[in-house]
Design an enzyme around this catalytic site. Structure first.
Site, PDB file in Angstrom:
ATOM      1  N   PHE A 115       1.102   6.644 -12.120  1.00  0.00           N
ATOM      2  CA  PHE A 115       0.668   7.524 -11.053  1.00  0.00           C
ATOM      3  C   PHE A 115       1.481   8.816 -11.133  1.00  0.00           C
ATOM      4  O   PHE A 115       2.485   8.893 -11.841  1.00  0.00           O
ATOM      5  CB  PHE A 115       0.876   6.852  -9.689  1.00  0.00           C
ATOM      6  N   HIS A 130       6.153   0.469  -9.056  1.00  0.00           N
ATOM      7  CA  HIS A 130       7.042  -0.690  -8.942  1.00  0.00           C
ATOM      8  C   HIS A 130       8.207  -0.293  -8.045  1.00  0.00           C
ATOM      9  O   HIS A 130       9.180   0.314  -8.492  1.00  0.00           O
ATOM     10  CB  HIS A 130       7.560  -1.127 -10.313  1.00  0.00           C
ATOM     11  N   THR A 178      11.264  16.109  -4.798  1.00  0.00           N
ATOM     12  CA  THR A 178      12.432  16.591  -5.524  1.00  0.00           C
ATOM     13  C   THR A 178      13.684  16.363  -4.692  1.00  0.00           C
ATOM     14  O   THR A 178      13.779  16.831  -3.549  1.00  0.00           O
ATOM     15  CB  THR A 178      12.302  18.090  -5.847  1.00  0.00           C
ATOM     16  N   ALA A 193       1.334  -9.780  -2.573  1.00  0.00           N
ATOM     17  CA  ALA A 193       2.093 -10.983  -2.875  1.00  0.00           C
ATOM     18  C   ALA A 193       3.334 -11.103  -1.992  1.00  0.00           C
ATOM     19  O   ALA A 193       3.849 -10.099  -1.492  1.00  0.00           O
ATOM     20  CB  ALA A 193       2.528 -10.966  -4.350  1.00  0.00           C
ATOM     21  N   CYS A 233       2.066  -0.378  -6.359  1.00  0.00           N
ATOM     22  CA  CYS A 233       0.887  -0.581  -7.187  1.00  0.00           C
ATOM     23  C   CYS A 233       0.202  -1.886  -6.796  1.00  0.00           C
ATOM     24  O   CYS A 233       0.757  -2.969  -6.996  1.00  0.00           O
ATOM     25  CB  CYS A 233       1.283  -0.604  -8.663  1.00  0.00           C
ATOM     26  N   SER A 285      -6.207  -0.192 -10.159  1.00  0.00           N
ATOM     27  CA  SER A 285      -4.873  -0.087  -9.564  1.00  0.00           C
ATOM     28  C   SER A 285      -4.812   1.120  -8.644  1.00  0.00           C
ATOM     29  O   SER A 285      -5.281   2.204  -8.993  1.00  0.00           O
ATOM     30  CB  SER A 285      -3.805   0.045 -10.659  1.00  0.00           C
ATOM     31  N   THR A 287      -3.758  -4.087  -6.621  1.00  0.00           N
ATOM     32  CA  THR A 287      -5.049  -4.234  -7.285  1.00  0.00           C
ATOM     33  C   THR A 287      -6.166  -4.335  -6.255  1.00  0.00           C
ATOM     34  O   THR A 287      -6.049  -5.083  -5.271  1.00  0.00           O
ATOM     35  CB  THR A 287      -5.055  -5.489  -8.180  1.00  0.00           C
TER      36      THR A 287
END
Length: 296
Positions: free
Chosen positions: A79, A190, A235, A152, A134, A127, A136
């Site tokens: 991404f 992640h 940033t 999950a 991330c 995704s 699904t």
């Protein structure tokens, strides 16, 4: 060096940005979208017409003790950290369809999000970065304009997604395609862990945000480097390892197009450090270990 105080936020915010509303705890709030209760919910009788993947089952594995474990998760999507749309949470709860599982495995939760922009071209199995996580696409309901994601148990432990409630805004970005413009930085989706908003401070029509973060994330941040906060590429301006915080500035456009300014002080945010920092840390650690062995 202590993070900027949040006590003067109320007076400064009202003078600088009259359309910003103050929330309890010193945070700032942009005008929120219409309450989702005014929107038609998808009829459960139309379940047969919905596209849905079988609900996955997840093992209750222990939380990794360091970022090194998370850094070995294979990269399946990338991404940019440029939020496409702020969606609305419609439901967060157990899957509506039984998974048929057993043996001590947990089914996780379903996160149903209302979206307008992302429905076009999105398919089952795609995704999407949801507040920088991330996930699904497990179900698509065009009639209700919703996407459903399976979350999950491990994801709930490592991110702030479990704290979402119906009506909350949530940052959404689809995965990169070969023709995409690279406007932010490489974000894997992640999440390394969560931080806590320490202060908001208006500066003209911009907004300074200070976030407290754990040492294992702070050591990967550098001034003028990248960090993804709730999936938004930002940033870094300052990093205070001893004080346990870093800060960044949001320009007006960014404030109006992400969820962060609607949060309040002490709220959690999802953090993902730049992947380059993780690679450098691992390479240096290996070099130091090799030098130590050669000297012994």
């Amino acid at each position: 060096m202590a993070p900027p105080p949040a006590t003067a936020t109320a007076a400064a915010a009202a003078a600088v940005r009259p359309h910003l509303l103050l929330r309890r705890g010193g945070g700032l709030n942009l005008p929120s979208p219409p309450c989702p209760t005014a929107l038609p919910f998808a009829s459960r009788d139309a379940a047969a017409r919905r596209l849905r993947l079988p609900p996955p089952r997840f093992s209750l594995s222990p939380v990794p003790k360091s970022l090194s474990a998370a850094s070995h998760v294979p990269v399946r999507s990338l991404f940019t950290g440029i939020v496409e749309e702020v969606g609305l949470v419609r439901r967060l709860g157990p899957p509506l369809a039984p998974s048929g599982g057993g043996g001590g495995e947990a089914p996780g939760l379903d996160l149903e999000v209302e979206t307008k922009t992302l429905l076009a071209g999105t398919q089952l199995g795609d995704s999407v970065a949801v507040d920088g996580t991330c996930l699904t696409v497990a179900a698509i309901d065009p009639a209700a304009s919703t996407l459903t994601f399976g979350v999950a148990p491990e994801t709930l432990r490592r991110t702030s997604l479990g704290e979402r409630a119906p009506g909350d805004g949530i940052n959404l970005e689809r995965a990169l395609t070969p023709s995409s413009r690279m406007g932010g930085h490489f974000v894997q989706g992640h999440v390394d862990g969560t931080g806590e908003i320490a202060a908001f401070r208006p500066d003209g029509d911009s907004l300074w945000v200070t976030v407290r973060a754990p040492p294992e994330i702070l050591r990967l941040l550098v001034p003028k480097g990248f960090v993804a906060v709730d999936g938004s590429s930002l940033t870094v301006v300052s990093v205070d390892d001893e004080g346990g915080w870093f800060d960044f500035m949001l320009v007006r456009y960014t404030q109006d197009n992400i969820v962060l300014p609607t949060k309040k002080v002490s709220d959690k945010v999802n953090l993902e450090a730049d992947i380059l920092g993780k690679y450098v840390e691992k390479l240096l650690a290996g070099r130091v270990e090799a030098m130590a062995k050669s000297d012994s």
